[in-house]
Every structure is written in structure tokens, then in C-alpha cells.
Design a protein around this motif. Structure first.
Motif, PDB file in Angstrom:
ATOM      1  N   LEU A   1      -1.283   4.604  -5.667  1.00  6.48           N
ATOM      2  CA  LEU A   1      -0.394   5.736  -5.446  1.00  6.48           C
ATOM      3  C   LEU A   1      -0.561   6.202  -4.008  1.00  6.48           C
ATOM      4  O   LEU A   1      -1.651   6.592  -3.596  1.00  6.48           O
ATOM      5  N   VAL A   2       0.513   6.135  -3.248  1.00  7.05           N
ATOM      6  CA  VAL A   2       0.488   6.502  -1.834  1.00  7.05           C
ATOM      7  C   VAL A   2       0.962   7.941  -1.700  1.00  7.05           C
ATOM      8  O   VAL A   2       2.118   8.262  -2.002  1.00  7.05           O
ATOM      9  N   SER A   3       0.068   8.811  -1.251  1.00  6.97           N
ATOM     10  CA  SER A   3       0.394  10.233  -1.150  1.00  6.97           C
ATOM     11  C   SER A   3       1.326  10.497   0.027  1.00  6.97           C
ATOM     12  O   SER A   3       1.155   9.952   1.121  1.00  6.97           O
ATOM     13  N   THR A   4       2.296  11.372  -0.204  1.00  7.48           N
ATOM     14  CA  THR A   4       3.216  11.787   0.868  1.00  7.48           C
ATOM     15  C   THR A   4       2.744  13.042   1.589  1.00  7.48           C
ATOM     16  O   THR A   4       3.343  13.433   2.583  1.00  7.48           O
ATOM     17  N   VAL A   5       1.659  13.674   1.080  1.00 10.52           N
ATOM     18  CA  VAL A   5       1.231  14.955   1.659  1.00 10.52           C
ATOM     19  C   VAL A   5      -0.219  14.927   2.112  1.00 10.52           C
ATOM     20  O   VAL A   5      -0.748  15.943   2.560  1.00 10.52           O
ATOM     21  N   LEU A   6      -0.878  13.771   2.032  1.00 12.90           N
ATOM     22  CA  LEU A   6      -2.293  13.701   2.373  1.00 12.90           C
ATOM     23  C   LEU A   6      -2.536  13.327   3.822  1.00 12.90           C
ATOM     24  O   LEU A   6      -3.567  13.668   4.401  1.00 12.90           O
ATOM     25  N   GLY A   7      -1.593  12.590   4.436  1.00 11.22           N
ATOM     26  CA  GLY A   7      -1.806  12.135   5.803  1.00 11.22           C
ATOM     27  C   GLY A   7      -2.821  11.014   5.870  1.00 11.22           C
ATOM     28  O   GLY A   7      -3.657  10.986   6.782  1.00 11.22           O
ATOM     29  N   LYS A   8      -2.781  10.089   4.930  1.00  8.60           N
ATOM     30  CA  LYS A   8      -3.699   8.954   4.944  1.00  8.60           C
ATOM     31  C   LYS A   8      -2.946   7.683   5.340  1.00  8.60           C
ATOM     32  O   LYS A   8      -3.124   7.151   6.422  1.00  8.60           O
ATOM     33  N   HIS A   9      -2.100   7.196   4.448  1.00  9.28           N
ATOM     34  CA  HIS A   9      -1.347   5.980   4.739  1.00  9.28           C
ATOM     35  C   HIS A   9      -0.058   6.260   5.510  1.00  9.28           C
ATOM     36  O   HIS A   9       0.436   5.385   6.234  1.00  9.28           O
ATOM     37  N   LEU A  10       0.483   7.441   5.328  1.00 14.50           N
ATOM     38  CA  LEU A  10       1.774   7.784   5.930  1.00 14.50           C
ATOM     39  C   LEU A  10       1.602   8.817   7.031  1.00 14.50           C
ATOM     40  O   LEU A  10       0.968   9.853   6.808  1.00 14.50           O
TER      41      LEU A  10
ATOM     42  N   PRO B   1      12.931  -1.403   2.763  1.00 11.05           N
ATOM     43  CA  PRO B   1      13.306   0.002   2.543  1.00 11.05           C
ATOM     44  C   PRO B   1      12.856   0.480   1.173  1.00 11.05           C
ATOM     45  O   PRO B   1      12.957  -0.241   0.177  1.00 11.05           O
ATOM     46  N   GLY B   2      12.317   1.699   1.125  1.00 11.23           N
ATOM     47  CA  GLY B   2      11.857   2.259  -0.135  1.00 11.23           C
ATOM     48  C   GLY B   2      10.436   1.912  -0.487  1.00 11.23           C
ATOM     49  O   GLY B   2       9.917   2.372  -1.515  1.00 11.23           O
ATOM     50  N   TYR B   3       9.758   1.105   0.349  1.00 13.76           N
ATOM     51  CA  TYR B   3       8.356   0.782   0.112  1.00 13.76           C
ATOM     52  C   TYR B   3       7.523   1.549   1.131  1.00 13.76           C
ATOM     53  O   TYR B   3       7.854   1.562   2.329  1.00 13.76           O
ATOM     54  N   PRO B   4       6.433   2.212   0.715  1.00  8.55           N
ATOM     55  CA  PRO B   4       5.753   3.139   1.631  1.00  8.55           C
ATOM     56  C   PRO B   4       4.902   2.484   2.716  1.00  8.55           C
ATOM     57  O   PRO B   4       4.635   3.115   3.741  1.00  8.55           O
ATOM     58  N   LEU B   5       4.448   1.243   2.515  1.00  5.57           N
ATOM     59  CA  LEU B   5       3.535   0.613   3.474  1.00  5.57           C
ATOM     60  C   LEU B   5       4.301  -0.475   4.221  1.00  5.57           C
ATOM     61  O   LEU B   5       4.221  -1.663   3.911  1.00  5.57           O
ATOM     62  N   ARG B   6       5.064  -0.071   5.218  1.00  6.15           N
ATOM     63  CA  ARG B   6       5.977  -0.978   5.907  1.00  6.15           C
ATOM     64  C   ARG B   6       5.288  -1.827   6.957  1.00  6.15           C
ATOM     65  O   ARG B   6       5.764  -2.897   7.324  1.00  6.15           O
ATOM     66  N   ARG B   7       4.165  -1.343   7.489  1.00  7.24           N
ATOM     67  CA  ARG B   7       3.466  -2.034   8.570  1.00  7.24           C
ATOM     68  C   ARG B   7       1.971  -1.824   8.392  1.00  7.24           C
ATOM     69  O   ARG B   7       1.540  -0.773   7.912  1.00  7.24           O
TER      70      ARG B   7
END
Length: 828
Positions: free
Chosen positions: A56-65, A348-354
Motif C-alpha cells: 500500500l503506497v501512502s499518498t500522505v506520508l511522503g515516502k514513495h511519492l 498511468p494510474g500506477y504509483p511507482l512510475r520510476r
């Protein structure tokens, strides 16, 4: 990916995230919408491993994104508000989980104005004292250390708030609470997470575990939900194309460096604890830091957006720096590096693009670290990477290092080096009395608690207890020979893994070898006697050279006891020196429970504590080294004597101690068998029904196995080899004294690597080295055995045992140890 876009993993693979309830409303001034759903808080990502293929990739944690830092702080504030609703106006201590939640935990602590915030750490800081530790299952790097300065800022009976980014099943959380509760019991725990994905069955199991501990455990989260996974997901993810990491641009980016200014008396984060009294000065220092960085950015990268990148556990200060940059008008995002490998897919739509994979800058040439995305749509951001001194190494700039892979992608990189606080100085500046903090722990009796007055129990000796001669060892144990403690191996393993029983509460049924195995033992002993003798003599002479002649050997039963007997024999032999009459005791130490405090009382009563030398057979990954340090620190903080926590071992393949006979992972004959090579004494037992306050830990004497006993055969064979190796001892001692003996814990890193590659939930199920692998096959439920060479003589007995138990043996040429045993994870 917008909030209304269906995730790629949902459309293409069928991973569904279902929303349950939202719990937190908008806090004043944060950048988040009013209510937060599961879909707004996490996105489904993938990872390649054989047991769990999603994350689960968090959108509010500032880790992967890369995330607006004000959103990250806003999420922490909302979580803190929920915690405050549970606590009311009570004081609390906050603990954040490394690595992911160190910044989130600090945000929660700041929001509730906690008296103390501490985060666990995977970095062993040699200048700090490790108070205790615990294991976290289902993460990439599982071992947590707690290093508050001083201990009393954490070790008290205040409510404890544990902060993590997510709860999946609750198993990780309850395992951590169980370990912390065993060390310093509290009546109230609060588990705070951004999302809670437990099923109803998970919640029932969680509540049962809380009832077992006899403590109140509350949970709070921003939103709850559940994860629905399609069948065959692991195979589906493994069949996807290999991810493309470390993109390369036609033109590399630039590299710059800035030395940041930070007050020496203010902790830069929570690794060694931060107090309410530190907060005002921290805020001022961060503002000054932001001004310093802004000046550099304006001079070299005017009008360009910035992604501030924290490094692993160093999250909160970079987050606050990013927020101040954003408030000053610089477009800013925040994220961090990580230890966790994930599947990268540019769709598109996948959180880990790079994704980027790079060599860890901390001293560990085999370790890999990761960074994901690190990009800004339709912009050319500067990557401002904030590190502290342990990461400021040549590996940072070397080929394959962080700077190399980022600049190769075309990014302009600015490394900002932050001086870290010295934990010794923090300890000296804080006047909390540890004895007062620990006093509450003595109010109620616990298993094996230190007796408040009264006589100490007597030591046990052979032949009444054990088959060693009475002058060879005194056992500081309670005789449990008549107790029914043996359990079926598989059922025992299942109960241990389920958390309903501790491994030290019962005993496995003793394995009795067949004739072929006994013949192999005899051959191994004959072939290795001189090598064992040289290692024994070397480590014994090192001890005397560095600790003096008036030492007392205290072996950790039972693997350390044959080594302690042999060291005593060498020192008494008079070979190459005047003979020394060295006392030798055997005591119990139990992982997650510590060393026998009553035995320490006995030793302190009969001997100078400074003369005590703790001895073990070998190091596996180094867990007992940590356990010994933490237990002796806790004993001293509770009013006991101060013992030297340096562990002395015959073999140190884990590279985690300074005093050893060898660092080779070779076959020690005493590891080949159970009690029949260890004085006919079982492993030690700590069971509340049998061990009361003021009593030693217990063990059994297997008198019925006397005909199979080879304990003294081993001792006598190695002792007979002393004369043959005596001329080599001075050279072996000098070689170790003149070498760099600094522990680098490389063994632990290699175990973490295997744990990740085989998707094992905890390092407790990875047993490295010949001795530990033998133990897995003798008394646990083995899953498989890994060997570096298919036919190496040092693990011939292991191959025999594996064949007898139908355990597969897999050749792994780059294995750091000669072999490793992997324990089977059983259904709960």
C-alpha cells in the motif's frame, strides 16, 4: 494519479481497496480535504516476492511519492488529534516505527505536545546505549533498537503511543507491544496509524492478544478499510516484465554540497529521544536552516521547484525544512529513500512510475537502498538530499551510489549534510533519574524478578546436576528435571509463531542421532579438535590480556557453556603461562526476556561485577549481543550492579563483537548435538508456572541420556590438543589485537538480505551459520537450508540432518555464511 482515476493495479490485476470508515475531520489550516477515504490515502502497488506481492503506497506520508510537506504534516496533525481524544489530558510517551513512521510519529508527538518522542532505529549507534529492542514482522528490515538518552525518558509507566503508517493484520503491532510490555510493562497503549486494513478476524485476534497482556490497547486511524487480492497474484506479478530502474538521461545533472548548521545541544530527530523542552529551540533552528538553504537555492537554482529527500529514518527534520521552504514561496515536495524494494512500472494510474537502486552510503558494501519517483510533472526540480554524518561516506558519491544514479538520470542534486547530536552529550544534559523511572516496575512481582531481600538460591553442580565435573562449571539454574516441559516440535512451533507461547516456556523433544550421525560427530571432533583448541586458547588469552587475570567466566547456557568449560581448562593448564584458577558459571539469557536478574544478583554478591566476563559459543546474527547489552543496562537502571556488557565468543561470523577466537564460520563440534554434548542439560526455561520471584531461570538434567553423553569426550579431546597448538597461540592473539576488531554487524545485513529475498516475515526465522543451522534442524520446524558450497565439510552433518527430515538444501554461492537455516512459517 488523480483521486478519481482507477488504480492501474485494480484495472489490470484486480487488487481492490475497499473503504470502511473515515475518522478524522479537517484540522485548522491543513491542506487535506475534509474526510479522507482509503482510496485517497493509499494506492495499490506491487512487489516481487514469493509470499506477498502487493504493498500500500501512502499518498500522505511522503515516502514513495513526492508530496506537499504541508499535506504530510496535516495528516500527522489529524492523527495526533485522534490520539489526544483517547488520552484526554494525560501525559504520554510517543514511539515511531523505523523507518517509515519516524517522521509521522514525530508529527503526532508535536501535535499532542508529548513529553517525550522516540523512534526505533535500525542503525546501531556505538556512542549510544541500546535500552532494548524488538522484531517487526512483514517489513523489509525487521530489527528495531531503542536508544534513548538517558533510558528514563522512555522507560516509565506512562501511556505509550505507537505510531505506524498502516495496520495490515495487527500482528506486527501486537508483537511489538508484547516485546515492549515484557521489558517495561504499562497499563495503556495507543496504536495510531494512517490506515487500518484489519479484517474482523484480525481484530478478534488483536483483542485476544491485548487481553492476554492485561493492558488496554486502543487503536486510532484516519480511515479503515480492507484489501481484496485476486488469486494467483504472486505468479501474475512474477510474470510481469523486469522493472527498469536507474533511468539514464542524455545529459547528466549537476552535483553540489552544502554543510548545514545545527545546534549541538538540540536533537535533530527522535533516534535518541526528543523532549518537550527541545521543541521551541528545534523550531527556531529549522527556520534558520531554511534560510540557509534558501540562500543557496536562490544563488544556484533560482525559481526552480525543489524535492526535499530525507534519508531513511531521517524524515522529520527534512519534512519541516520542506514545509518552511514551501511557506517561503518555493514550490516544494517531500519524500525519502527506503530500504524496501518495490516493483516499478511506468504506467498511468500506477504509483511507482520510476525507481532508483543505489549502494547504501552507510558502511555496508552489500546493502542496497531505493528511491521512487523523485520527479515533478512538467517541471525540472532540484533534488535536495538531506543526510547525517554516518551517511556522508565515499559510497555516497561512488559509482552506483545515490549521487551517481540521480545525476545520471539528468537531475541536479544538492547534498545537504546535517551534523547529528552526540547521544552522550544528550544523556549528560538530561537530569532524569533512571532509578525513579524504573521503580514502578518493581511494585509488582514478575517472573524471575530481583528479590527484595532474602537469601539467594544456591548454585547447582555435577554430578547432582549435569555431567560436567563440579570444578568445570556452576549452574545458576533451578532444577526442573521432574517437570513435564517437552512438546511436539510442530505444535510448539505453531504456538510460538502465533504469539500464544514464548519459546522459553517449553522444551522441544531432544533429538537422538542414529549411528551414522554419531560416527560423523566422532569424525568431526577428531578433525576439528586442534582448530577448536586454538580458538579457545586465543580467546582466553585475549580476555586475560585485556581484562586481567582475576576474571570470572560466565557462559550463556547452553551453547556458551562448553566454551566456558574449555576456556577455564586452558587457563588452568599452565601451558605458556602460570596456571589460573578461574571460576566459571552458566546463566540463562532469553531473547525478548533478558538475562536472569537473580543470577546477576548472585554474581554481584560473590564477585566483583567488573571481573565478570560473559561467554557464548558463536554469534549468529548478533541478536544475543543486543539482548545482553539491553538487559544489563536495564538491570543497572533498576538499581543493580554495573556489569561489562562485552560478549566474548569462540567464533564471530556475524562480526558483532570485539573479543573472539576466530571470525570464521566453521563447525564447532558442540553445535552438532543437543544436551548430550552440553553436560546433559536442556536449554533454559522461563515459565511463570515454574519460576517465581527470586528464583533462577530453570533447566532439566537428562539423567536418562547418560549412555549417549559425549559432553566430556568433547572437553577431554580438545583439552588434549592444547599442547599441539600452544606455539601458535601468541601469533593468533597478536593477529587479532593488531587487526581492526570494530564490529560492523555485516552478518545482520546478510540475514536481512536473505529475509527479504525469501519473504520471511521476521529475522527470527533466519538462523545463520553452522551452529544456528544445526539448531534449526535439531529443535525447530525447518523450511529449507541454504549452503554456500554443495559439499563443504563443515556442514556435512547438516546435510545428513536435512535429508533425515526431508528438508531441501539450496546452494547459494554468494551466501555470507557457510550455511543458513530457515524456519518454516506455520499457519496460525
Amino acid at each position: 494519479m488523480s483521486a478519481f482515476e482507477t488504480p492501474w493495479a485494480t484495472v489490470n490485476l484486480g487488487i481492490e481497496l475497499h473503504h470502511g470508515e473515515s475518522f478524522a475531520a479537517r484540522s485548522g489550516g491543513d491542506a487535506l480535504p475534509g474526510e479522507l477515504s482509503i482510496g485517497a490515502l493509499v494506492q495499490p502497488g506491487l512487489r516481487r516476492n514469493p509470499r506477498r506481492a502487493h504493498l500500500l503506497v501512502s499518498t500522505v506520508l511522503g515516502k514513495h511519492l513526492p508530496t506537499d510537506p504541508r499535506i504530510v504534516i496535516g495528516a500527522g496533525n489529524r492523527l495526533g488529534d485522534l490520539v489526544r481524544e483517547v488520552l484526554g489530558d494525560r501525559e504520554a510517551v510517543v514511539l515511531g516505527f523505523a523507518e517509515t513512521a519516524t517522521g509521522l510519529g514525530h508529527c503526532v508527538a508535536a501535535r499532542i505536545d508529548a513529553g517525550c518522542y522516540l523512534h526505533s532505529t535500525r542503525r546501531n549507534e556505538p556512542r549510544a546505549t541500546t535500552l532494548t529492542g524488538f522484531e517487526e514482522g512483514h517489513s523489509h528490515a525487521t530489527s528495531h533498537l531503542l536508544q534513548p538518552a538517558p533510558a528514563a525518558i522512555f522507560a516509565n509507566n506512562l501511556p505509550l503511543v505507537l505510531v505506524d503508517d498502516e495496520i495490515s493484520t495487527g500482528d506486527t503491532a501486537i508483537d511489538a507491544v508484547r516485546a515492549l510490555h515484557a521489558f517495561a510493562p504499562r497499563s495503556h497503549y495507543v496504536l495510531a496509524s494512517l490506515v487500518d486494513m484489519r479484517t474482523p478476524a484480525d481484530r478478534i485476534k488483536f483483542e485476544a492478544a491485548a487481553a492476554e497482556l492485561g493492558a488496554r490497547i486502543d487503536t486510532v486511524c484516519l480511515a479503515s478499510g480492507r484489501t481484496e487480492l485476486p488469486s494467483g497474484l504472486i505468479d501474475t506479478v512474477n510474470s510481469l516484465p523486469d522493472p527498469q530502474l536507474n533511468p539514464v538521461a542524455a545529459q547528466p545533472g549537476s552535483y553540489g554540497r552544502i554543510e548545514l548548521t545545527w545546534p549541538a545541544d538540540i536533537p535533530e530527530g527522535g533516534r535518541h529521544g526528543t523532549l518537550r523542552s527541545d521543541n521551541a529551540a528545534f523550531d527556531v533552528a529549522v527556520k534558520s536552516l531554511a534560510d540557509e538553504v534558501n540562500t543557496r537555492l536562490d544563488a544556484e537554482f533560482a525559481h526552480r521547484p525543489v524535492i526535499v529527500i530525507g534519508h531513511e529514518e531521517l524524515m522529520y527534520l527534512p519534512l519541516r525544512l520542506a514545509a518552511d521552504l514551501a511557506d517561503a514561496g518555493t514550490p516544494t515536495r517531500f519524500q525519502t529513500t527506503t530500504r524496501s524494494p518495490a516493483y516499478v512500472l511506468d504506467e498511468p494510474g500506477y504509483p511507482l512510475r520510476r525507481g532508483f537502486r543505489f549502494t547504501a552510503p552507510e558502511p555496508d558494501p552489500t546493502a542496497q537502498r531505493y528511491l521512487y519517483n523523485a520527479q515533478w510533472p512538467d517541471a525540472d526540480p532540484v533534488l535536495l538530499v538531506v543526510i547525517d554524518p554516518p551517511a556522508d561516506t565515499p559510497e555516497l558519491l561512488a559509482p552506483g551510489g545515490l549521487v551517481d544514479v540521480l545525476t545520471a538520470s539528468g537531475a541536479d542534486v544538492l547534498i545537504a549534510v546535517l551534523p547529528g547530536a552526540d547521544p552522550r552529550a544528550l544523556h549528560a544534559d538530561r537530569t532524569v533519574e533512571p532509578e525513579a523511572a524504573f521503580a514502578s516496575h518493581l511494585d509488582k512481582p514478575a517472573i524471575n524478578s530481583r528479590p527484595l531481600g532474602g537469601d539467594l538460591p544456591a548454585a547447582l553442580r555435577g554430578p547432582e546436576f549435569g555431567s560436567y565435573a563440579p570444578e568445570d562449571v556452576s549452574w545458576l539454574l533451578k532444577d526442573l528435571s521432574d517437570a513435564d516441559l517437552e512438546a511436539d516440535v510442530t505444535e510448539r512451533e505453531r504456538r510460538i509463531q502465533a504469539g500464544v507461547a514464548h519459546y522459553a516456556e517449553s522444551l522441544p523433544v531432544e533429538f537422538q542421532p542414529d549411528a551414522e550421525y554419531c560416527e560423523l560427530f566422532d569424525r568431526v571432533l577428531a578433525d576439528s579438535a586442534e582448530r577448536l583448541a586454538l580458538a579457545v586458547a586465543t580467546v582466553a588469552e585475549l580476555v586475560v590480556a585485556e581484562r586481567g587475570e582475576n576474571v570470572v567466566l560466565v557462559s550463556l547456557a547452553r551453547a556458551g557453556t562448553p566454551v566456558g568449560v574449555l576456556m577455564r581448562r586452558w587457563l588452568a593448564s599452565g601451558i605458556g603461562r602460570a596456571p589460573l584458577a578461574t571460576p566459571h558459571y552458566a546463566v540463562s539469557i532469553v531473547r525478548d526476556r533478558g538475562i536472569d536478574a537473580v543470577a546477576l544478583d548472585y554474581l554481584a554478591h560473590h564477585h566483583d561485577p567488573s571481573s565478570i566476563v560473559f561467554v557464548d559459543g558463536w554469534t549468529g546474527k548478533g541478536a544475543i549481543t543486543h539482548e545482553l547489552t539491553a538487559a544489563l543496562d536495564a538491570y543497572h537502571a533498576a538499581g543493580g550492579a554495573r556489569f561489562n556488557d562485552e560478549l566474548v565468543v569462540l567464533a564471530d561470523p556475524a562480526n558483532c563483537v570485539r573479543t573472539y577466537g576466530t571470525r570464521d564460520d566453521f563447525l564447532i563440534a558442540s553445535a552438532c548435538l543437543n544436551s548430550t554434548v552440553s553436560g546433559l542439560v536442556s536449554r533454559t526455561v522461563l515459565n511463570a508456572e515454574l519460576i517465581g520471584p527470586g528464583e533462577f531461570h530453570g533447566a532439566k538434567f537428562y539423567r536418562d541420556l547418560i549412555d549417549a553423553d559425549v559432553s566430556n569426550k568433547l572437553i577431554d579431546t580438545v583439552t588434549a590438543a592444547f599442547a599441539a597448538i600452544s606455539d601458535r597461540v601468541p601469533g593468533a592473539v597478536a593477529a587479532i589485537q593488531n587487526s581492526d576488531r570494530t564490529p560492523d554487524w555485516s552478518g545482520w545485513a546478510s540475514v536481512e538480505k536473505v529475509r527479504a529475498e525469501y519473504d520471511i516475515s521476521t529475522v527470527n526465522y533466519v538462523k545463520p551459520g553452522v551452529g544456528e543451522t544445526t539448531r534449526v534442524l535439531l529443535r525447530r520446524v525447518p523450511w529449507r537450508v541454504l549452503v554456500r558450497e554443495a559439499d563443504a565439510p563443515e556442514h556435512a552433518h547438516i546435510r545428513l540432518l536435512a535429508a533425515a527430515r526431508n528438508v531441501p538444501v539450496e546452494v547459494v554461492p554468494d551466501l555470507a555464511y557457510s550455511c543458513m537455516g530457515l524456519i518454516k512459517e506455520l499457519p496460525r
